[in-house]
Design a protein around this motif. Structure first.
Motif, PDB file in Angstrom:
ATOM      1  N   ARG A  21       0.848  -1.195   0.000  1.00  0.00           N
ATOM      2  CA  ARG A  21       0.000   0.000   0.000  1.00  0.00           C
ATOM      3  C   ARG A  21       0.885   1.246   0.000  1.00  0.00           C
ATOM      4  O   ARG A  21       1.867   1.303   0.738  1.00  0.00           O
ATOM      5  N   CYS A  22       0.534   2.216  -0.803  1.00  0.00           N
ATOM      6  CA  CYS A  22       1.291   3.464  -0.822  1.00  0.00           C
ATOM      7  C   CYS A  22       0.406   4.581  -1.387  1.00  0.00           C
ATOM      8  O   CYS A  22      -0.654   4.329  -1.973  1.00  0.00           O
ATOM      9  N   GLU A  23       0.863   5.803  -1.186  1.00  0.00           N
ATOM     10  CA  GLU A  23       0.102   6.972  -1.636  1.00  0.00           C
ATOM     11  C   GLU A  23       1.056   7.985  -2.243  1.00  0.00           C
ATOM     12  O   GLU A  23       2.145   8.231  -1.708  1.00  0.00           O
ATOM     13  N   PHE A  24       0.664   8.569  -3.359  1.00  0.00           N
ATOM     14  CA  PHE A  24       1.488   9.549  -4.055  1.00  0.00           C
ATOM     15  C   PHE A  24       0.733  10.867  -4.167  1.00  0.00           C
ATOM     16  O   PHE A  24      -0.471  10.889  -4.407  1.00  0.00           O
ATOM     17  N   LEU A  42       0.823  -0.701 -14.345  1.00  0.00           N
ATOM     18  CA  LEU A  42       0.577  -1.122 -12.966  1.00  0.00           C
ATOM     19  C   LEU A  42      -0.803  -1.758 -12.819  1.00  0.00           C
ATOM     20  O   LEU A  42      -0.962  -2.794 -12.158  1.00  0.00           O
ATOM     21  N   LYS A  43      -1.801  -1.157 -13.429  1.00  0.00           N
ATOM     22  CA  LYS A  43      -3.161  -1.706 -13.350  1.00  0.00           C
ATOM     23  C   LYS A  43      -3.225  -3.098 -13.969  1.00  0.00           C
ATOM     24  O   LYS A  43      -3.861  -4.012 -13.420  1.00  0.00           O
ATOM     25  N   LYS A  44      -2.561  -3.264 -15.118  1.00  0.00           N
ATOM     26  CA  LYS A  44      -2.563  -4.552 -15.800  1.00  0.00           C
ATOM     27  C   LYS A  44      -1.931  -5.646 -14.945  1.00  0.00           C
ATOM     28  O   LYS A  44      -2.301  -6.817 -15.028  1.00  0.00           O
ATOM     29  N   SER A  45      -0.985  -5.245 -14.095  1.00  0.00           N
ATOM     30  CA  SER A  45      -0.308  -6.225 -13.240  1.00  0.00           C
ATOM     31  C   SER A  45      -1.131  -6.598 -12.005  1.00  0.00           C
ATOM     32  O   SER A  45      -0.760  -7.510 -11.263  1.00  0.00           O
ATOM     33  N   GLY A  46      -2.233  -5.863 -11.758  1.00  0.00           N
ATOM     34  CA  GLY A  46      -3.069  -6.173 -10.601  1.00  0.00           C
ATOM     35  C   GLY A  46      -3.084  -5.102  -9.531  1.00  0.00           C
ATOM     36  O   GLY A  46      -3.758  -5.254  -8.507  1.00  0.00           O
ATOM     37  N   CYS A  47      -2.369  -4.001  -9.741  1.00  0.00           N
ATOM     38  CA  CYS A  47      -2.405  -2.899  -8.779  1.00  0.00           C
ATOM     39  C   CYS A  47      -3.755  -2.184  -8.872  1.00  0.00           C
ATOM     40  O   CYS A  47      -4.279  -1.962  -9.973  1.00  0.00           O
ATOM     41  N   LEU A  48      -4.308  -1.833  -7.722  1.00  0.00           N
ATOM     42  CA  LEU A  48      -5.541  -1.054  -7.663  1.00  0.00           C
ATOM     43  C   LEU A  48      -5.174   0.394  -7.397  1.00  0.00           C
ATOM     44  O   LEU A  48      -4.539   0.704  -6.387  1.00  0.00           O
ATOM     45  N   ILE A  49      -5.545   1.291  -8.307  1.00  0.00           N
ATOM     46  CA  ILE A  49      -5.151   2.692  -8.231  1.00  0.00           C
ATOM     47  C   ILE A  49      -6.404   3.553  -8.150  1.00  0.00           C
ATOM     48  O   ILE A  49      -7.314   3.419  -8.977  1.00  0.00           O
ATOM     49  N   SER A  50      -6.444   4.434  -7.174  1.00  0.00           N
ATOM     50  CA  SER A  50      -7.670   5.184  -6.865  1.00  0.00           C
ATOM     51  C   SER A  50      -8.006   6.251  -7.905  1.00  0.00           C
ATOM     52  O   SER A  50      -9.150   6.676  -8.005  1.00  0.00           O
ATOM     53  N   SER A  51      -7.027   6.700  -8.695  1.00  0.00           N
ATOM     54  CA  SER A  51      -7.263   7.741  -9.693  1.00  0.00           C
ATOM     55  C   SER A  51      -6.193   7.655 -10.771  1.00  0.00           C
ATOM     56  O   SER A  51      -5.112   7.093 -10.542  1.00  0.00           O
ATOM     57  N   ASP A  52      -6.493   8.200 -11.948  1.00  0.00           N
ATOM     58  CA  ASP A  52      -5.506   8.209 -13.029  1.00  0.00           C
ATOM     59  C   ASP A  52      -4.526   9.369 -12.906  1.00  0.00           C
ATOM     60  O   ASP A  52      -3.540   9.434 -13.626  1.00  0.00           O
ATOM     61  N   LYS A  57      -3.952   6.626  -4.378  1.00  0.00           N
ATOM     62  CA  LYS A  57      -3.512   5.539  -3.504  1.00  0.00           C
ATOM     63  C   LYS A  57      -3.404   4.265  -4.331  1.00  0.00           C
ATOM     64  O   LYS A  57      -4.197   4.047  -5.253  1.00  0.00           O
ATOM     65  N   ILE A  58      -2.439   3.440  -3.982  1.00  0.00           N
ATOM     66  CA  ILE A  58      -2.221   2.186  -4.712  1.00  0.00           C
ATOM     67  C   ILE A  58      -2.208   1.022  -3.729  1.00  0.00           C
ATOM     68  O   ILE A  58      -1.547   1.078  -2.684  1.00  0.00           O
ATOM     69  N   THR A  59      -2.940  -0.018  -4.078  1.00  0.00           N
ATOM     70  CA  THR A  59      -2.994  -1.247  -3.284  1.00  0.00           C
ATOM     71  C   THR A  59      -2.516  -2.402  -4.157  1.00  0.00           C
ATOM     72  O   THR A  59      -2.810  -2.444  -5.350  1.00  0.00           O
ATOM     73  N   ASN A  60      -1.788  -3.320  -3.560  1.00  0.00           N
ATOM     74  CA  ASN A  60      -1.186  -4.510  -4.195  1.00  0.00           C
ATOM     75  C   ASN A  60       0.178  -4.160  -4.788  1.00  0.00           C
ATOM     76  O   ASN A  60       0.371  -3.079  -5.350  1.00  0.00           O
ATOM     77  N   LYS A  61       1.104  -5.103  -4.639  1.00  0.00           N
ATOM     78  CA  LYS A  61       2.450  -4.885  -5.167  1.00  0.00           C
ATOM     79  C   LYS A  61       2.467  -4.983  -6.683  1.00  0.00           C
ATOM     80  O   LYS A  61       1.659  -5.678  -7.297  1.00  0.00           O
ATOM     81  N   PHE A  62       3.403  -4.268  -7.255  1.00  0.00           N
ATOM     82  CA  PHE A  62       3.625  -4.283  -8.702  1.00  0.00           C
ATOM     83  C   PHE A  62       4.491  -5.488  -9.050  1.00  0.00           C
ATOM     84  O   PHE A  62       5.609  -5.624  -8.547  1.00  0.00           O
ATOM     85  N   ARG A  63       3.969  -6.365  -9.903  1.00  0.00           N
ATOM     86  CA  ARG A  63       4.709  -7.535 -10.341  1.00  0.00           C
ATOM     87  C   ARG A  63       4.605  -7.675 -11.863  1.00  0.00           C
ATOM     88  O   ARG A  63       3.517  -7.580 -12.428  1.00  0.00           O
ATOM     89  N   PHE A  64       5.733  -7.866 -12.530  1.00  0.00           N
ATOM     90  CA  PHE A  64       5.718  -8.026 -13.977  1.00  0.00           C
ATOM     91  C   PHE A  64       6.962  -8.776 -14.424  1.00  0.00           C
ATOM     92  O   PHE A  64       7.943  -8.892 -13.687  1.00  0.00           O
ATOM     93  N   ASN A  65       6.894  -9.332 -15.647  1.00  0.00           N
ATOM     94  CA  ASN A  65       8.100  -9.918 -16.238  1.00  0.00           C
ATOM     95  C   ASN A  65       8.337  -9.415 -17.665  1.00  0.00           C
ATOM     96  O   ASN A  65       9.435  -9.052 -18.018  1.00  0.00           O
ATOM     97  N   ASN A  66       7.276  -9.369 -18.469  1.00  0.00           N
ATOM     98  CA  ASN A  66       7.397  -8.801 -19.817  1.00  0.00           C
ATOM     99  C   ASN A  66       6.478  -7.597 -19.925  1.00  0.00           C
ATOM    100  O   ASN A  66       5.314  -7.659 -19.518  1.00  0.00           O
ATOM    101  N   VAL A  67       6.983  -6.510 -20.483  1.00  0.00           N
ATOM    102  CA  VAL A  67       6.167  -5.306 -20.590  1.00  0.00           C
ATOM    103  C   VAL A  67       6.531  -4.537 -21.857  1.00  0.00           C
ATOM    104  O   VAL A  67       7.700  -4.509 -22.268  1.00  0.00           O
ATOM    105  N   ASP A  68       5.500  -3.979 -22.499  1.00  0.00           N
ATOM    106  CA  ASP A  68       5.697  -3.096 -23.647  1.00  0.00           C
ATOM    107  C   ASP A  68       5.477  -1.664 -23.196  1.00  0.00           C
ATOM    108  O   ASP A  68       4.528  -1.370 -22.469  1.00  0.00           O
ATOM    109  N   ILE A  69       6.338  -0.748 -23.632  1.00  0.00           N
ATOM    110  CA  ILE A  69       6.217   0.652 -23.215  1.00  0.00           C
ATOM    111  C   ILE A  69       6.664   1.568 -24.353  1.00  0.00           C
ATOM    112  O   ILE A  69       7.631   1.271 -25.055  1.00  0.00           O
ATOM    113  N   ARG A  70       5.949   2.659 -24.531  1.00  0.00           N
ATOM    114  CA  ARG A  70       6.363   3.649 -25.526  1.00  0.00           C
ATOM    115  C   ARG A  70       7.613   4.388 -25.044  1.00  0.00           C
ATOM    116  O   ARG A  70       7.771   4.646 -23.855  1.00  0.00           O
TER     117      ARG A  70
END
Length: 344
Positions: A21-24, A42-52, A57-70
């Motif tokens: 859990r964390c807050e930015f 982060l959302k795709k990995s399962g993180c719950l984010i209160s706003s865009d 606030k974010i709940t759940n740890k960020f976990r990933f192995n393969n990711v595409d990014i611009r």
């Protein structure tokens, strides 16, 4: 996060990789600056984010192995993902699905990670980090002692040497740096300044010479644009800066604030499609300038005073504290003069 886009984009994936859990939060323009691509990952990995947008606030740890990014929005996205990759406990692959702009900043991230025991394998448009990589503090005292100078901030005083009447000498520079903004030396040579370099001692000396206009690609050196518009104003003729579109998304709309700065000081700056043009006259008149609370505009306007016929009156001058607390003191050491005006 204050107003720091770099800190925010680095820490978003790092902190969420460590905490459930964390807050930015942030202030100034930070809540309006781009972050959607990282939030979506982060959302795709399962993180719950209160706003865009901030605050959230974010709940759940960020976990990933393969990711595409611009790679054409912010190189800081890639740096943030690289920094947290060794925390994933599995092999990580980061694929860049567009042109990677400001690549030297990613190279800087990889260089620092290597010093802390992380090996990043680079392919044409991807980065691979093995799960066997773990951060180490081995030799950390040596690393701290060898933290190199910041070419982004050095650039202001190198330009001062190129447009002023006195030689500027900077010591302690890494002339083999991967920092993209070291390109300031190449630009100064191209534009006609006298540049002397001693690679062994890390000393650079800059003197004014006959300055001439040129075209400059800003794609990989966006932070240099404001001070380069000052340099261009000291030339005679038309200098064009191109590939500038991402500068709208900095601490200020840095295209608009750079144009406003030069025009407010009596120069001629115009914005064209994905480019900015300065018609240099060799001097500026001086006048009142807003920093737009942008540290690079504040420092650039200060250096511009060297070629101004009249004083420069700068609003929100404390913006320099974001990256260079002693800037005005160093400006004074090199022969500049400044006074604080109480407008109350």
């Amino acid at each position: 996060m204050g107003e720091s886009g770099t800190t925010f984009r680095f820490m978003l994936p790092v902190i969420t990789s460590l905490l459930d859990r964390c807050e930015f939060s942030g202030r100034g323009r930070l809540p309006q600056r781009p972050i959607k691509e990282l939030v979506d990952i982060l959302k795709k990995s399962g993180c719950l984010i209160s706003s865009d947008k901030l605050p959230f606030k974010i709940t759940n740890k960020f976990r990933f192995n393969n990711v595409d990014i611009r790679g054409d929005i912010s190189s800081q996205y890639i740096s943030g993902l690289l920094l947290c990759a060794p925390m994933q406990n599995e092999d990580v692959r980061i694929d860049i699905i567009s042109k990677l702009e400001s690549k030297p900043y990613v190279d800087m991230t990889i260089d620092v990670m290597k010093k802390y025991g992380i090996e990043v394998v680079q392919e044409k448009k991807s980065y691979f980090i093995s799960k066997n990589n773990k951060y180490t503090n081995k030799g950390i005292s040596d690393i701290i002692q060898k933290i190199e100078g910041d070419w982004s901030n050095v650039a202001f005083f190198l330009v001062a040497g190129a447009i002023g009447s006195k030689q500027v000498e900077i010591k302690g520079l890494n002339l083999n740096s991967v920092q993209g903004d070291m390109k300031i030396l190449e630009i100064l040579k191209k534009i006609g300044a006298k540049v002397e370099i001693d690679i062994n001692s890390g000393v650079v000396k800059i003197n004014k010479h006959i300055l001439k206009q040129t075209d400059i690609d800003i794609c990989d050196i966006p932070d240099l644009l404001p001070i380069l518009t000052v340099l261009a104003s000291a030339c005679i003729g038309k200098t064009r800066f191109y590939n500038i579109s991402r500068l709208r998304l900095k601490e200020s709309d840095r295209i608009k604030s750079s144009v406003d700065m030069i025009n407010s000081l009596g120069g001629i700056a115009t914005e064209e499609e994905n480019s900015l043009v300065i018609e240099g006259k060799g001097y500026l008149k001086g006048g009142e300038v807003s920093s737009y609370n942008d540290h690079r505009i504040a420092m650039s306007a200060t250096i511009a005073s060297i070629i101004c016929e009249n004083p420069v009156i700068l609003d929100e001058e404390n913006a320099v504290n974001k990256s260079y607390v002693n800037f005005y003191e160093d400006f004074e050491k090199l022969g500049g003069r400044y006074v604080i005006i109480d407008r109350k």
